[in-house]
Design a protein around this motif. Structure first.
Motif, PDB file in Angstrom:
ATOM      1  N   MET A   1       0.818  -1.222   0.000  1.00 30.88           N
ATOM      2  CA  MET A   1       0.000   0.000   0.000  1.00 30.88           C
ATOM      3  C   MET A   1       0.849   1.269   0.000  1.00 30.88           C
ATOM      4  N   TYR A   2       2.024   1.197   0.641  1.00 33.23           N
ATOM      5  CA  TYR A   2       2.826   2.411   0.831  1.00 33.23           C
ATOM      6  C   TYR A   2       4.063   2.472  -0.055  1.00 33.23           C
TER       7      TYR A   2
ATOM      8  N   LYS B   1      -2.669   1.620  -8.257  1.00 37.03           N
ATOM      9  CA  LYS B   1      -3.067   2.908  -7.682  1.00 37.03           C
ATOM     10  C   LYS B   1      -4.223   2.742  -6.693  1.00 37.03           C
ATOM     11  N   HIS B   2      -5.150   1.788  -6.963  1.00 37.15           N
ATOM     12  CA  HIS B   2      -6.288   1.616  -6.026  1.00 37.15           C
ATOM     13  C   HIS B   2      -5.825   1.153  -4.660  1.00 37.15           C
TER      14      HIS B   2
ATOM     15  N   ASP C   1      -4.243   5.698   3.352  1.00 34.78           N
ATOM     16  CA  ASP C   1      -4.628   6.536   4.491  1.00 34.78           C
ATOM     17  C   ASP C   1      -5.871   6.036   5.216  1.00 34.78           C
ATOM     18  N   LYS C   2      -6.664   5.225   4.549  1.00 37.97           N
ATOM     19  CA  LYS C   2      -7.891   4.701   5.180  1.00 37.97           C
ATOM     20  C   LYS C   2      -7.657   3.334   5.824  1.00 37.97           C
TER      21      LYS C   2
ATOM     22  N   LYS D   1       6.372   2.774  -3.571  1.00 37.21           N
ATOM     23  CA  LYS D   1       6.360   3.633  -4.768  1.00 37.21           C
ATOM     24  C   LYS D   1       6.639   2.820  -6.045  1.00 37.21           C
TER      25      LYS D   1
ATOM     26  N   THR E   1      -2.488   2.047  -3.392  1.00 36.73           N
ATOM     27  CA  THR E   1      -1.746   3.172  -2.771  1.00 36.73           C
ATOM     28  C   THR E   1      -2.730   4.276  -2.350  1.00 36.73           C
ATOM     29  N   ASP E   2      -3.809   4.467  -3.119  1.00 37.43           N
ATOM     30  CA  ASP E   2      -4.814   5.481  -2.770  1.00 37.43           C
ATOM     31  C   ASP E   2      -5.519   5.158  -1.455  1.00 37.43           C
ATOM     32  N   TYR E   3      -5.594   3.867  -1.134  1.00 35.39           N
ATOM     33  CA  TYR E   3      -6.349   3.426   0.040  1.00 35.39           C
ATOM     34  C   TYR E   3      -5.515   3.506   1.333  1.00 35.39           C
TER      35      TYR E   3
END
Ligand SMILES: [Zn+2]
Length: 358
Positions: free
Chosen positions: A340-341, A349-350, A356-357, A343, A352-354
Motif C-alpha cells: 500500500m505504501y 493505484k487503487h 490513508d484509510k 512507490k 496506494t490510494d487506500y
C-alpha cells in the motif's frame, strides 16, 4: 608483546558489541524473569548459539560469552553451585565457536573475525566498606576470569557495575591476564555510583587503571545516558563505550527500574512495576536507537551496542547508523515494495490510494 586486537579495531572505527542476552533469552522462553540465571548454556545450548549467530549476522563484532549472573553467589541463591563451572565453560565454548566461525561476508574492514569476550559483572553482594563481602566478590571474579582465559577469550568485558570500587576490583583482576579490557559502569537513579563517586571520576580512574574502553552500559536509555557520555568523552583519552537499554527513560526516571506504566494500561504487571516484564510500552523505536549510536559516534565514541532489550534488528540499526554494512543489511527496510505504501510502479493505484484509510 601480543597485539591488542580490540584497540586496533577501535582506532580504525566503530566496533559493535551486542549485549542484552538476559532479556532476549527470557523473551524466547529459556530463562525465568526476575531470577535471571543463564542456565541456557547448559539446558539449551543450541538456543544460545543461535542468538549469538543472529547478533553476528546483525553486525556484532564481539561475541560476549553469556555468563552474566552466572557467578557463584547467584548459583548459591538457586541452590546449583555445583553447576557454576560447567555453566561458565559451556557459555564460553559456545561463544568461542561462534567467534571462530565468523562468516566471510561479515568482514567490514578486511579480515575481521569476531572477538570472543569473557564477561564478569555486578555481584550484588559487594558492600561498601565491608572487606569480608569484597573478598568473596574478588574470588568470584578471579575464578570466572580464569575460566574465560582457559577457554580462549580474546578480550574481557566487566559490566553493569554500580559501585566504583567493585568496578576497580574487577578491572584489576581482568588486567592481570594481559587481555584487552572493556569496563562499563551503570549508575542508578541517583546519577552517581553507590559508593558516592561521580560517574566521570569513576571512568577517569578506570582509564588510569589501564582499561582499554571505559563507559556506560545498561539501566539507562539513550536520553539519560547521552549527557554522561559527552562528559566522559571529554574527560578521558581512551576509547569510550556506549550500550544503552532501548527504553525511553527520562530525567524523572533516569533508569528502567522505576519507569511507570502508561496511564491507559488496562492490565499492569502483577508485581506492580513495569521492570522487567512490562516495559514494552516504553520501547524505543529502531530510529531512536540508530540516532543515539550516530550521535555517540559523532562525539568520538567507537565502542557501541545495546544492552537489555537488544535484539538483532537494533544491533543492525546501530551498525548501519555508523556506516557499516553487515550481513543483515541485505534485508534492511524496503518500503518501496510495500503493497500500500510502496512507490514501485507495479503497486496498483487503487491500493496506494487506500493507504490513508487502512
Ligand atoms: Zn543490560
Amino acid at each position: 608483546m601480543s597485539t591488542n586486537r580490540l584497540k586496533e579495531r577501535l582506532d580504525k572505527g566503530p566496533v559493535i558489541c551486542a549485549e542484552g542476552f538476559l532479556f532476549e533469552i527470557e523473551k524466547r522462553g529459556y530463562m525465568a524473569s526476575g531470577e535471571f540465571v543463564p542456565m541456557v548454556s547448559l539446558d539449551h545450548p543450541e538456543v544460545l548459539e543461535n542468538l549469538h549467530r543472529e547478533f553476528q549476522h546483525a553486525g556484532s563484532d564481539i561475541v560476549e560469552a553469556f555468563t552474566y549472573n552466572g557467578h557463584r553467589e547467584k548459583m548459591r541463591v538457586i541452590g546449583k553451585e555445583e553447576l557454576l563451572e560447567p555453566l561458565n565453560r559451556a557459555a564460553l565454548k559456545i561463544a568461542k565457536r561462534v567467534a571462530l566461525d565468523t562468516p566471510n561476508r561479515h568482514f567490514n574492514q578486511g579480515s575481521r573475525p569476531n572477538l570472543m569476550a569473557g564477561n564478569i559483572s555486578n555481584s550484588n553482594i559487594w558492600k561498601h566498606n565491608d572487606k569480608e563481602s569484597q573478598k568473596v566478590v574478588e574470588s568470584m571474579f578471579s575464578e570466572m576470569i580464569g575460566w574465560a582465559v582457559e577457554e580462549g577469550a580474546d578480550m574481557l568485558i566487566g559490566e553493569t557495575f554500580y559501585y566504583a570500587e567493585e568496578a576497580f576490583k574487577a578491572l584489576e583482576i581482568m588486567k592481570k591476564t594481559g587481555l584487552p579490557t572493556v569496563l562499563t559502569i551503570s549508575p542508578m537513579g541517583e546519577n552517581k555510583m553507590r559508593d558516592g563517586k561521580s560517574v566521570v571520576d569513576t571512568c577517569k580512574e578506570l582509564e588510569q587503571l589501564g582499561a582499554d574502553v571505559v563507559g556506560l552500559n545498561c539501566f539507562r536509555g539513550p536520553s539519560t545516558m547521552l549527557p554522561f557520555l559527552k562528559d566522559i568523552r571529554k574527560a578521558v583519552k581512551c576509547h569510550v563505550g556506549a550500550l544503552p537499554i532501548p527504553y525511553r527513560t527520562s530525567e524523572d526516571y533516569p533508569t528502567f527500574f522505576n519507569l511507570p506504566d502508561r496511564s491507559n494500561c488496562e492490565c499492569p504487571s502483577p508485581h506492580g512495576r513495569t521492570f522487567p516484564t512490562a516495559l514494552d510500552p516504553h520501547y524505543c523505536n529502531r530510529y531512536e536507537v540508530g540516532q543515539f549510536a550516530k550521535t555517540a559516534n559523532d562525539l568520538g565514541i567507537n565502542y557501541l551496542g545495546v544492552c537489555c532489550g537488544a535484539n538483532p534488528m537494533l544491533i543492525r540499526e546501530v551498525a548501519e547508523s555508523v556506516g557499516l554494512k553487515v550481513p543483515a543489511s541485505k534485508y534492511r527496510e524496503n518500503m518501496e515494495n510495500h503493497f500500500m505504501y510502496g512507490k514501485n510502479k507495479r503497486i496498483p493505484k487503487h491500493m496506494t490510494d487506500y493507504g490513508d484509510k487502512a
